[in-house]
Design a protein around this motif. Structure first.
Motif, PDB file in Angstrom:
ATOM      1  N   VAL A  13      66.272 -22.648  82.565  1.00 50.07           N
ATOM      2  CA  VAL A  13      66.631 -22.923  83.960  1.00 50.07           C
ATOM      3  C   VAL A  13      67.778 -23.937  84.029  1.00 50.07           C
ATOM      4  O   VAL A  13      68.701 -23.777  84.829  1.00 50.07           O
ATOM      5  N   THR A  17      71.421 -22.962  85.696  1.00 52.02           N
ATOM      6  CA  THR A  17      71.920 -23.689  86.868  1.00 52.02           C
ATOM      7  C   THR A  17      73.055 -24.650  86.525  1.00 52.02           C
ATOM      8  O   THR A  17      73.492 -25.434  87.373  1.00 52.02           O
ATOM      9  N   LEU A  32      66.502 -14.398  86.089  1.00 54.32           N
ATOM     10  CA  LEU A  32      67.032 -15.556  86.815  1.00 54.32           C
ATOM     11  C   LEU A  32      68.137 -15.142  87.781  1.00 54.32           C
ATOM     12  O   LEU A  32      68.235 -15.675  88.889  1.00 54.32           O
ATOM     13  N   LEU A  57      62.497 -23.487  88.810  1.00 54.07           N
ATOM     14  CA  LEU A  57      63.589 -23.270  89.763  1.00 54.07           C
ATOM     15  C   LEU A  57      63.405 -24.129  91.010  1.00 54.07           C
ATOM     16  O   LEU A  57      64.377 -24.630  91.576  1.00 54.07           O
TER      17      LEU A  57
END
Length: 77
Positions: A13, A17, A32, A57
């Motif tokens: 994650v 991101t 994702l 998330l």
């Protein structure tokens, strides 16, 4: 029972991101990406199948969440 975000999930994650971590495999990367595109109802469906990814998330959008993910990412348990 609380949802456990493993170091692997935290790293996936974070990478996804743009906050460090390391990349996931092709399926998880696609998962994702799907989450990014999902409306609320479909995001809820994804969360049912992959609750730890949903929790990770969710941390991205919470104050101190990135730091928490980084801590989890560096843990060995």
């Amino acid at each position: 029972m609380p949802i456990e975000i493993t170091s692997t999930i935290a790293n996936h994650v974070l990478f996804h991101t743009g906050h460090g971590g390391y990349p996931a495999g092709s399926f998880t990367t696609a998962l994702l990406r799907a989450w990014e595109q999902a409306d609320y109802a479909n995001a809820a469906r994804l969360a049912q199948g992959w609750p730890a990814y949903a929790a990770a998330l969710e941390l991205v959008g919470v104050r101190g969440g990135i730091d928490r993910l980084r801590s989890l990412a560096s843990s060995t348990t």
